[in-house]
Design an enzyme around this catalytic site. Structure first.
Site, mmCIF file in Angstrom:
data_model
loop_
_atom_site.group_PDB
_atom_site.id
_atom_site.type_symbol
_atom_site.label_atom_id
_atom_site.label_comp_id
_atom_site.label_asym_id
_atom_site.label_seq_id
_atom_site.Cartn_x
_atom_site.Cartn_y
_atom_site.Cartn_z
ATOM 1 N N ARG A 1 -14.648 -17.804 -6.629
ATOM 2 C CA ARG A 1 -15.626 -17.244 -5.686
ATOM 3 C C ARG A 1 -14.881 -16.799 -4.435
ATOM 4 N NH1 ARG A 1 -21.633 -18.863 -4.254
ATOM 5 N NH2 ARG A 1 -22.037 -17.237 -2.732
ATOM 6 N N ASP B 1 -18.234 -12.198 -3.823
ATOM 7 C CA ASP B 1 -19.049 -12.358 -2.613
ATOM 8 C C ASP B 1 -18.336 -11.790 -1.381
ATOM 9 O OD1 ASP B 1 -21.175 -13.111 -1.097
ATOM 10 O OD2 ASP B 1 -20.686 -15.241 -1.032
ATOM 11 N N ASN C 1 -31.094 -11.632 -6.321
ATOM 12 C CA ASN C 1 -30.763 -10.410 -5.573
ATOM 13 C C ASN C 1 -31.912 -9.390 -5.528
ATOM 14 O OD1 ASN C 1 -27.206 -10.336 -6.474
ATOM 15 N ND2 ASN C 1 -28.215 -11.156 -4.659
HETATM 16 C C1 FPP Z 1 -22.059 -9.911 -2.936
HETATM 17 O O1 FPP Z 1 -21.764 -9.469 -1.647
HETATM 18 C C2 FPP Z 1 -22.072 -8.838 -3.909
HETATM 19 C C3 FPP Z 1 -23.155 -8.429 -4.631
HETATM 20 C C4 FPP Z 1 -24.505 -9.000 -4.499
HETATM 21 C C5 FPP Z 1 -23.083 -7.358 -5.601
HETATM 22 C C6 FPP Z 1 -21.812 -7.234 -6.370
HETATM 23 C C7 FPP Z 1 -21.589 -5.807 -6.594
HETATM 24 C C8 FPP Z 1 -20.395 -5.189 -6.570
HETATM 25 C C9 FPP Z 1 -19.115 -5.871 -6.416
HETATM 26 C C10 FPP Z 1 -20.303 -3.727 -6.691
HETATM 27 C C11 FPP Z 1 -20.711 -3.168 -7.991
HETATM 28 C C12 FPP Z 1 -20.081 -3.792 -9.158
HETATM 29 C C13 FPP Z 1 -20.174 -3.299 -10.398
HETATM 30 C C14 FPP Z 1 -19.656 -4.114 -11.508
HETATM 31 C C15 FPP Z 1 -20.758 -1.977 -10.655
HETATM 32 P P1 FPP Z 1 -22.888 -9.654 -0.553
HETATM 33 O O2 FPP Z 1 -23.666 -8.406 -0.466
HETATM 34 O O3 FPP Z 1 -23.700 -10.872 -0.851
HETATM 35 O O4 FPP Z 1 -22.010 -9.885 0.727
HETATM 36 P P2 FPP Z 1 -22.372 -10.748 2.003
HETATM 37 O O5 FPP Z 1 -22.578 -12.159 1.536
HETATM 38 O O6 FPP Z 1 -21.173 -10.591 2.871
HETATM 39 O O7 FPP Z 1 -23.609 -10.153 2.601
#
Ligand code: FPP
Length: 241
Positions: free
Chosen positions: A184, A16, A64
């Site tokens: 997390r 996250d 998501n």
């Molecule tokens: C959460 O950060 C992350 C995600 C929803 C996606 C996870 C994806 C990756 C780490 C990149 C791709 C990974 C692979 C395995 C190809 P957020 O967007 O919720 O962050 P925020 O809470 O700060 O907005």
């Protein structure tokens, strides 16, 4: 930091903070996800090196899909590209790729490639890397209840046969052991519908680092913290000794 003893068999990570990482730098969210991919790669490498047998990454939740289409497309593109570039690495390093989640929602081209990578790495046995994609734990439990109810209705199993092991066998994670350590990042202290059943006895570790900043040294700190905890599984300290 020495962490040879008691390496967790199964680490699950809620990655996250990509968006906040980018925002803090005045960049668009894409940069956060791209940098987040680098942290994911580093985790795979480090876990394999440390002897962790199972690593499960929460890459895309069932919720998501509600994000703006542009961001969803970017994440799917990032996944597709990573699969293409990492297949060779997974093979070379003897790592098996698996997925959990409702893959029917993943774009066909990505799904096909996922299938190919899983197929081509299925005999690898150093570590299993599981990507949770379009995954929600409650959905997973609902599916398992439906499958079991169907078997009871059709007299394939009796109600008396329903126990933990049977439920385990009907989850996406049927081939994985329970989670030992759930990490997390980003300071949030929630499990967010990730591996609820499988984490019943997991040690929870919350890091304030945003995911793109979470590197090997932070993983080692998390494992070291885990190793200093007493896992009693309902017993007393004296029984554990
Ligand atoms: C959460 O950060 C992350 C995600 C929803 C996606 C996870 C994806 C990756 C780490 C990149 C791709 C990974 C692979 C395995 C190809 P957020 O967007 O919720 O962050 P925020 O809470 O700060 O907005």
């Amino acid at each position: 930091m020495k962490i040879e003893k008691k390496i967790p068999k199964h680490i699950a990570i809620i990655m996250d903070g990509n968006g906040r990482w980018a925002k803090n730098k005045g960049l668009s969210r894409d940069y956060g996800h791209k940098e987040g991919k680098e942290s994911a790669k580093e985790m795979v490498r480090s876990c394999a090196k440390l002897g962790v047998k199972n690593l499960t990454l929460f890459a895309f939740s069932s919720e998501n899909w509600k994000r703006p289409k542009l961001e969803v497309d970017l994440l799917m593109g990032l996944l597709h590209n990573s699969l293409r570039t990492e297949l060779k690495e997974l093979k070379k390093n003897n790592i098996k790729l698996e997925t959990i989640g409702d893959l029917s929602k993943i774009p066909l081209i990505v799904r096909k490639f996922l299938k190919k990578v899983c197929e081509e790495t299925k005999d690898n046995d150093l570590m299993t890397l599981t990507l949770a994609l379009s995954y929600g734990s409650r959905d997973e439990i609902i599916n398992s209840v439906k499958e079991i109810a169907d078997k009871v209705k059709n007299n394939i199993i009796s109600v008396e046969k329903i126990d933990e092991s049977l439920i385990n066998q009907h989850l996406y994670t049927r081939n994985l052991p329970d989670v030992d350590l759930m990490i997390r990042t980003s300071g949030e202290k929630r499990i967010s519908n990730f591996l609820l059943w499988q984490s019943a006895y997991a040690e929870l570790y919350f890091s304030d680092e945003l995911w793109p900043d979470f590197k090997s040294e932070h993983l080692i700190k998390a494992i070291s913290d885990y190793q200093n905890r007493e896992r009693r599984f309902g017993r007393t300290s004296e029984q554990i000794i």
